[in-house]
Motif scaffolding. Structure first.
Motif, mmCIF file in Angstrom:
data_model
loop_
_atom_site.group_PDB
_atom_site.id
_atom_site.type_symbol
_atom_site.label_atom_id
_atom_site.label_comp_id
_atom_site.label_asym_id
_atom_site.label_seq_id
_atom_site.Cartn_x
_atom_site.Cartn_y
_atom_site.Cartn_z
ATOM 1 N N VAL A 187 1.284 19.936 27.724
ATOM 2 C CA VAL A 187 1.635 19.729 26.536
ATOM 3 C C VAL A 187 1.341 20.610 25.615
ATOM 4 C CG1 VAL A 187 0.937 17.861 24.892
ATOM 5 C CG2 VAL A 187 1.357 17.274 27.149
ATOM 6 N N VAL A 188 0.127 21.195 25.798
ATOM 7 C CA VAL A 188 -0.259 22.296 24.757
ATOM 8 C C VAL A 188 0.716 23.437 24.661
ATOM 9 C CG1 VAL A 188 -2.060 23.963 24.175
ATOM 10 C CG2 VAL A 188 -2.715 21.676 24.888
ATOM 11 N N GLN A 189 1.148 23.863 25.949
ATOM 12 C CA GLN A 189 2.189 24.982 26.216
ATOM 13 C C GLN A 189 3.452 24.513 25.506
ATOM 14 O OE1 GLN A 189 1.992 25.724 30.296
ATOM 15 N NE2 GLN A 189 0.328 27.077 30.199
ATOM 16 N N GLU A 190 3.892 23.221 25.388
ATOM 17 C CA GLU A 190 5.176 23.073 24.838
ATOM 18 C C GLU A 190 4.846 23.188 23.188
ATOM 19 O OE1 GLU A 190 5.949 19.005 25.894
ATOM 20 O OE2 GLU A 190 6.186 19.197 27.975
ATOM 21 N N GLN A 191 3.789 22.763 22.777
ATOM 22 C CA GLN A 191 3.637 22.784 21.470
ATOM 23 C C GLN A 191 3.065 23.849 20.550
ATOM 24 O OE1 GLN A 191 2.607 18.281 21.291
ATOM 25 N NE2 GLN A 191 3.203 18.925 19.355
ATOM 26 N N ASN A 192 2.201 24.776 21.376
ATOM 27 C CA ASN A 192 1.762 25.861 20.962
ATOM 28 C C ASN A 192 1.132 26.697 22.016
ATOM 29 O OD1 ASN A 192 0.110 28.001 19.776
ATOM 30 N ND2 ASN A 192 -0.992 26.827 18.539
ATOM 31 N N ALA A 193 1.868 27.619 22.664
ATOM 32 C CA ALA A 193 1.571 28.214 23.655
ATOM 33 C C ALA A 193 0.497 29.111 23.761
ATOM 34 C CB ALA A 193 3.104 29.129 24.244
ATOM 35 N N GLN A 194 0.161 29.789 22.415
ATOM 36 C CA GLN A 194 -0.949 30.651 22.168
ATOM 37 C C GLN A 194 -2.417 29.969 21.897
ATOM 38 O OE1 GLN A 194 -0.236 33.990 22.264
ATOM 39 N NE2 GLN A 194 1.691 33.173 22.758
ATOM 40 N N LEU A 195 -2.286 28.529 22.009
ATOM 41 C CA LEU A 195 -3.362 27.879 21.682
ATOM 42 C C LEU A 195 -4.519 28.019 23.157
ATOM 43 C CD1 LEU A 195 -5.444 26.311 19.900
ATOM 44 C CD2 LEU A 195 -3.965 24.229 20.694
ATOM 45 N N PRO A 196 -5.669 28.433 23.132
ATOM 46 C CA PRO A 196 -6.397 28.519 24.372
ATOM 47 C C PRO A 196 -6.947 27.267 24.948
ATOM 48 C CG PRO A 196 -7.736 29.455 22.834
ATOM 49 C CD PRO A 196 -6.320 29.023 22.037
ATOM 50 N N VAL A 197 -6.674 26.954 26.130
ATOM 51 C CA VAL A 197 -7.088 25.646 26.679
ATOM 52 C C VAL A 197 -8.253 26.047 27.880
ATOM 53 C CG1 VAL A 197 -6.460 23.703 28.233
ATOM 54 C CG2 VAL A 197 -4.960 24.371 26.448
ATOM 55 N N VAL A 198 -9.272 25.322 27.623
ATOM 56 C CA VAL A 198 -10.520 25.422 28.492
ATOM 57 C C VAL A 198 -10.762 23.950 29.216
ATOM 58 C CG1 VAL A 198 -13.094 25.825 28.735
ATOM 59 C CG2 VAL A 198 -11.841 26.997 27.059
ATOM 60 N N LEU A 199 -10.530 24.164 30.552
ATOM 61 C CA LEU A 199 -10.740 22.937 31.371
ATOM 62 C C LEU A 199 -12.131 22.841 31.818
ATOM 63 C CD1 LEU A 199 -7.603 23.061 33.611
ATOM 64 C CD2 LEU A 199 -7.930 21.985 31.418
ATOM 65 N N VAL A 200 -12.687 21.513 31.787
ATOM 66 C CA VAL A 200 -13.902 21.276 32.155
ATOM 67 C C VAL A 200 -13.900 20.544 33.438
ATOM 68 C CG1 VAL A 200 -16.134 20.224 31.371
ATOM 69 C CG2 VAL A 200 -14.777 21.253 30.009
ATOM 70 N N CYS A 201 -14.397 20.729 34.618
ATOM 71 C CA CYS A 201 -14.142 19.961 35.749
ATOM 72 C C CYS A 201 -15.583 19.623 36.413
ATOM 73 C CB CYS A 201 -13.352 20.789 36.631
ATOM 74 S SG CYS A 201 -13.751 22.324 37.172
ATOM 75 N N GLY A 202 -15.523 18.666 37.195
ATOM 76 C CA GLY A 202 -16.768 18.087 37.930
ATOM 77 C C GLY A 202 -16.717 19.176 39.333
ATOM 78 N N GLU A 203 -15.691 19.383 39.795
ATOM 79 C CA GLU A 203 -15.580 20.029 41.054
ATOM 80 C C GLU A 203 -14.625 21.350 40.824
ATOM 81 O OE1 GLU A 203 -14.162 17.501 44.191
ATOM 82 O OE2 GLU A 203 -15.626 16.006 43.618
ATOM 83 N N VAL A 219 -10.427 21.653 24.505
ATOM 84 C CA VAL A 219 -11.433 21.535 25.640
ATOM 85 C C VAL A 219 -11.116 20.244 26.388
ATOM 86 C CG1 VAL A 219 -13.750 21.713 26.300
ATOM 87 C CG2 VAL A 219 -13.097 22.881 24.402
ATOM 88 N N ALA A 220 -10.581 20.499 27.599
ATOM 89 C CA ALA A 220 -10.280 19.144 27.939
ATOM 90 C C ALA A 220 -10.609 19.108 29.748
ATOM 91 C CB ALA A 220 -8.770 19.438 28.211
ATOM 92 N N ALA A 221 -11.184 17.704 29.675
ATOM 93 C CA ALA A 221 -11.715 17.157 31.000
ATOM 94 C C ALA A 221 -10.374 17.447 32.209
ATOM 95 C CB ALA A 221 -12.114 15.818 31.061
ATOM 96 N N ASN A 222 -10.805 18.030 33.290
ATOM 97 C CA ASN A 222 -9.735 18.340 34.397
ATOM 98 C C ASN A 222 -9.157 16.974 34.804
ATOM 99 O OD1 ASN A 222 -8.136 20.286 35.793
ATOM 100 N ND2 ASN A 222 -9.484 19.812 37.637
ATOM 101 N N ARG A 223 -9.912 15.901 35.019
ATOM 102 C CA ARG A 223 -9.672 14.632 35.682
ATOM 103 C C ARG A 223 -9.992 13.800 34.564
ATOM 104 N NH1 ARG A 223 -11.700 14.688 41.891
ATOM 105 N NH2 ARG A 223 -10.152 16.274 42.688
ATOM 106 N N MET A 224 -8.803 12.799 34.456
ATOM 107 C CA MET A 224 -8.892 11.502 33.680
ATOM 108 C C MET A 224 -8.240 10.590 34.249
ATOM 109 S SD MET A 224 -8.498 13.325 29.808
ATOM 110 C CE MET A 224 -7.488 14.464 30.304
ATOM 111 N N PRO A 225 -8.554 9.283 34.006
ATOM 112 C CA PRO A 225 -7.834 8.196 34.760
ATOM 113 C C PRO A 225 -6.479 8.183 34.934
ATOM 114 C CG PRO A 225 -9.514 7.209 33.355
ATOM 115 C CD PRO A 225 -9.335 8.706 32.775
#
Length: 135
Positions: free
Chosen positions: A94-110, A78-84
């Motif tokens: 990065v996740v796709q390089e190391q484990n393409a099957q691992l689900p990523v959920v993006l959390v965004c303000g906009e 679970v990742a913030a969509n915007r970081m500094p």
């Protein structure tokens, strides 16, 4: 296509809900990629409100993300969509390089339509507005 582990709640509920594919009582191993405490707290609150037994680690940079992906088997990122210094699309790569099957959920303000479409096209399992995670 497999069912998402996490999905946005109905508009009347402001939290993440669990898909039926997730086993009750199972420990969810969540890797949180976020730079600030309040966003991390919101992510944790949403996951806990889904009544998971939760094991998590929080990272805030690419080096630590790569180390955790190599060291531990995760159920979801679970990742913030915007970081500094980087963003959700960088996390996806990065996740796709190391484990393409691992689900990523993006959390965004906009979460505009364009942001969501781009995230899904690039491999995100879901894109959730951070207000949808708060009670």
């Amino acid at each position: 296509m497999t069912a998402p582990i996490l999905a946005p709640a109905a508009s009347t509920e402001k939290r993440i809900r669990v898909s039926p594919a997730t086993e009750p009582g199972r420990v969810l191993a969540a890797l949180l990629v976020v730079h600030n405490d309040s966003d991390a707290a919101g992510m944790l609150m949403a996951l806990r409100s889904a009544e998971f037994a939760l094991r998590y680690v929080r990272v805030s940079d690419e080096t630590l993300l790569r180390e955790e992906l190599a060291r531990t088997a995760w159920d979801v990122v679970v990742a913030a969509n915007r970081m500094p210094s980087w963003g959700g699309i960088d996390v996806l790569r990065v996740v796709q390089e190391q484990n393409a099957q691992l689900p990523v959920v993006l959390v965004c303000g906009e979460c505009t339509g364009a942001v969501v479409i781009d995230a899904i096209r690039q491999g995100a399992r879901d894109c959730i507005h951070k207000n949808e995670m708060q009670d």
